[in-house]
Design an enzyme around this catalytic site. Structure first.
Site, PDB file in Angstrom:
ATOM      1  N   ALA A  72       0.820  -1.212   0.000  1.00  0.00           N
ATOM      2  CA  ALA A  72       0.000   0.000   0.000  1.00  0.00           C
ATOM      3  C   ALA A  72       0.856   1.265   0.000  1.00  0.00           C
ATOM      4  CB  ALA A  72      -0.948   0.000   1.192  1.00  0.00           C
ATOM      5  N   THR A  73       2.049   1.212   0.573  1.00  0.00           N
ATOM      6  CA  THR A  73       2.919   2.394   0.557  1.00  0.00           C
ATOM      7  C   THR A  73       3.208   2.789  -0.888  1.00  0.00           C
ATOM      8  OG1 THR A  73       3.941   1.812   2.664  1.00  0.00           O
ATOM      9  CG2 THR A  73       5.195   3.288   1.217  1.00  0.00           C
ATOM     10  N   ASN A 155      -5.846   3.164  10.603  1.00  0.00           N
ATOM     11  CA  ASN A 155      -5.017   2.069  11.116  1.00  0.00           C
ATOM     12  C   ASN A 155      -4.720   2.169  12.612  1.00  0.00           C
ATOM     13  OD1 ASN A 155      -3.605   4.299   9.678  1.00  0.00           O
ATOM     14  ND2 ASN A 155      -1.831   3.471  10.718  1.00  0.00           N
ATOM     15  N   GLN A 183      -6.501  -0.849   5.458  1.00  0.00           N
ATOM     16  CA  GLN A 183      -7.174  -1.498   6.593  1.00  0.00           C
ATOM     17  C   GLN A 183      -8.599  -1.914   6.261  1.00  0.00           C
ATOM     18  OE1 GLN A 183      -5.748  -2.445   9.339  1.00  0.00           O
ATOM     19  NE2 GLN A 183      -3.831  -1.287   9.233  1.00  0.00           N
ATOM     20  N   SER A 203      -3.383  -3.657   0.486  1.00  0.00           N
ATOM     21  CA  SER A 203      -2.157  -4.340   0.891  1.00  0.00           C
ATOM     22  C   SER A 203      -2.499  -5.763   1.315  1.00  0.00           C
ATOM     23  CB  SER A 203      -1.523  -3.585   2.064  1.00  0.00           C
ATOM     24  OG  SER A 203      -0.369  -4.268   2.508  1.00  0.00           O
ATOM     25  N   HIS A 205      -0.738  -7.887   3.270  1.00  0.00           N
ATOM     26  CA  HIS A 205      -0.390  -8.355   4.624  1.00  0.00           C
ATOM     27  C   HIS A 205      -1.258  -7.750   5.717  1.00  0.00           C
ATOM     28  CE1 HIS A 205       2.090  -5.036   6.533  1.00  0.00           C
ATOM     29  NE2 HIS A 205       2.112  -4.613   5.282  1.00  0.00           N
ATOM     30  N   THR A 243       9.522  -7.133 -12.571  1.00  0.00           N
ATOM     31  CA  THR A 243       8.953  -8.480 -12.628  1.00  0.00           C
ATOM     32  C   THR A 243       7.952  -8.663 -11.504  1.00  0.00           C
ATOM     33  OG1 THR A 243      11.039  -9.284 -13.508  1.00  0.00           O
ATOM     34  CG2 THR A 243       9.532 -10.942 -12.599  1.00  0.00           C
ATOM     35  N   CYS A 329       4.839   2.062  12.146  1.00  0.00           N
ATOM     36  CA  CYS A 329       5.867   2.912  11.545  1.00  0.00           C
ATOM     37  C   CYS A 329       6.333   3.981  12.512  1.00  0.00           C
ATOM     38  CB  CYS A 329       5.338   3.590  10.297  1.00  0.00           C
ATOM     39  SG  CYS A 329       3.980   2.747   9.567  1.00  0.00           S
TER      40      CYS A 329
HETATM   41  C1  LIG Z   1      -0.120  -0.829   6.579  1.00  0.00           C
HETATM   42  C2  LIG Z   1      -0.701   0.394   5.977  1.00  0.00           C
HETATM   43  C3  LIG Z   1      -0.089   1.020   4.890  1.00  0.00           C
HETATM   44  C4  LIG Z   1       1.206   0.521   4.297  1.00  0.00           C
HETATM   45  O1  LIG Z   1       1.025  -0.695   3.650  1.00  0.00           O
HETATM   46  P1  LIG Z   1       2.289  -1.578   3.187  1.00  0.00           P
HETATM   47  O2  LIG Z   1       1.683  -2.615   2.318  1.00  0.00           O
HETATM   48  O3  LIG Z   1       2.881  -2.119   4.440  1.00  0.00           O
HETATM   49  O4  LIG Z   1       3.210  -0.674   2.460  1.00  0.00           O
HETATM   50  C5  LIG Z   1      -0.690   2.129   4.364  1.00  0.00           C
HETATM   51  N1  LIG Z   1      -1.827   2.611   4.874  1.00  0.00           N
HETATM   52  C6  LIG Z   1      -2.455   2.043   5.916  1.00  0.00           C
HETATM   53  C7  LIG Z   1      -3.730   2.612   6.421  1.00  0.00           C
HETATM   54  C8  LIG Z   1      -1.905   0.921   6.516  1.00  0.00           C
HETATM   55  O5  LIG Z   1      -2.508   0.366   7.553  1.00  0.00           O
END
Ligand SMILES: *Cc1c(COP(=O)(O)O)cnc(C)c1O
Length: 388
Positions: A72-73, A155, A183, A203, A205, A243, A329
């Site tokens: 997501a970043t 989050n 989220q 994202s 994970h 890739t 973070c």
């Molecule tokens: C975890 C998170 C991100 C970052 O996601 P990654 O896949 O770890 O880069 C961005 N925004 C929110 C709201 C998150 O909870």
């Protein structure tokens, strides 16, 4: 002592069904999904396309609207910088970019990077329940605006924004609407069509898939154009060269497939766990405050304040419990959470707040133990504080 993991908002474990889908792709079906001159490459590409369909279905998108990223970043950076830079390059004069004080750092920093390039950031505040004031958004939109970024669910607090109402205002103003769904996706109903989203980030994970993969939804009709962040082989419609990690993507697809059919059951499970935690604390006469109590929230993210007990001390007293004070973070620095202070909490109140995020695999027995341990720790920390 067995550890209890209550930090699913930072990262979820991989669902066993996700690992099962990924396992053969590590060693057997490892071919480059962009190698279309041989059968193994084609099979890897097929696995990617199947996953793309699952991720698209989760948010009611078309598979052609899904661009895989590293998470997501990256998706947030690509959406915000890519869309605004593209508009600017096409001679569009709108320089305003609007977001919210409680967004994830990667959204706020992307907007800040654009300010360096001469764009005009506007950071909206939130009310004590963590929600954006529609009147403040309307006022900000009075100046022609390139893009607005508003997350669906926070989050640190689980607070859901009223995206349908806010999004309507953004569309009427002719600005692009981006939402960080990291989220929200797989945890609540998300329909990018109904919400009128132009761009949305997810994202893997955060929804029981692997780390290192995510996606950006990019609307096709009307088509949203982006300037890519990377130069390279032109994969993902030229928007994201590199890739594709087909193994991670296949896992992401399976996580999305599971979430689509099970998110409501997960939601009920988490609501019951949250209630039993609150009851457990009440039974043990532990004073607590739920931050953003009045707002609609995801049941799996609980921002809990223990008045008179510093969260850092409580966490020290609970070495077997994986908790956090804010987002992963920013939990290394000791500054109070900017999300909580934006909601009007004092620095002291923010420092008394813990984030507890149970998940799909948290059990009622885990929560009973959490209530017990938390009540004891809070009492001990409060007693130590009052004798200082
Ligand atoms: C975890 C998170 C991100 C970052 O996601 P990654 O896949 O770890 O880069 C961005 N925004 C929110 C709201 C998150 O909870």
């Amino acid at each position: 002592m067995q550890e209890i993991y209550l930090d699913n908002a930072a990262s979820t474990p991989c669902d066993a069904r996700v690992m099962e889908v990924m396992a053969p792709l590590f060693a057997e079906e490892f071919a480059n999904p962009h190698s279309d001159t041989h059968a193994p490459g084609k099979r890897a590409a097929e696995a990617v396309e199947q996953a793309r369909a699952h991720v698209a279905a989760l948010i009611d998108a078309d598979p052609r609207e899904i661009i895989f990223t590293s998470g997501a970043t990256e998706a947030n950076n690509l959406a915000i910088k890519g869309a605004v830079r593209f508009r600017n390059r096409m001679g569009d004069g709108r320089r305003r970019v609007i977001t919210v004080a409680t967004e994830h750092k990667c959204v706020l920093e992307s907007v800040r990077d654009l300010a360096q390039e001469g764009f005009e950031p506007v950071i909206l505040g939130v009310d004590p329940n963590g929600q954006v004031d529609p009147a403040a958004l309307r006022e900000a939109l009075a100046v022609p605006t390139a893009l607005v970024s508003i997350m669906a669910a926070n989050n640190e607090t689980g607070v859901k924004q009223d995206l349908p109402a806010l999004g309507r205002m953004v569309r009427e103003a002719g600005a692009l609407l981006h939402s960080d769904l990291a989220q929200a996706a797989g945890k609540m109903a998300i329909d990018v069509q109904a919400l009128g989203l132009d761009l949305a980030s997810v994202s893997a994970h955060k929804m029981y898939g692997p780390k290192g993969v995510g996606a950006l939804f990019v609307r096709r009709r009307p088509r949203v154009r982006l300037e890519p962040l990377f130069s390279g082989g032109g994969q993902e419609r030229g928007l994201r060269s590199g890739t594709l990690p087909s193994t991670l993507i296949a896992g992401f697809g399976e996580a999305a497939r599971i979430a689509r059919s099970e998110w409501q059951a997960d939601d009920r499970h988490l609501a019951i766990l949250a209630d039993s935690l609150f009851h457990g604390l009440q039974e043990r006469q532990t004073a607590f405050v739920i931050n953003a109590r009045e707002a609609p929230r995801l049941p799996g993210i609980i921002s809990l304040r223990l008045p008179g007990a510093q969260a850092a001390r409580v966490m020290e007293a609970l070495p077997d419990m994986a908790l956090s004070m804010g987002s992963a973070c920013s939990s290394a620095d000791l500054a109070p959470s900017y999300v909580l202070t934006a909601m009007g909490l004092s620095a002291t109140e923010a420092a008394e707040s813990l984030r507890l995020s149970p998940g799909r695999f948290t059990t009622p027995a885990d929560i009973m133990r959490v209530a017990d341990l938390l009540a004891t720790a809070a009492q001990r920390v409060r007693a130590a504080g009052s004798t200082q």
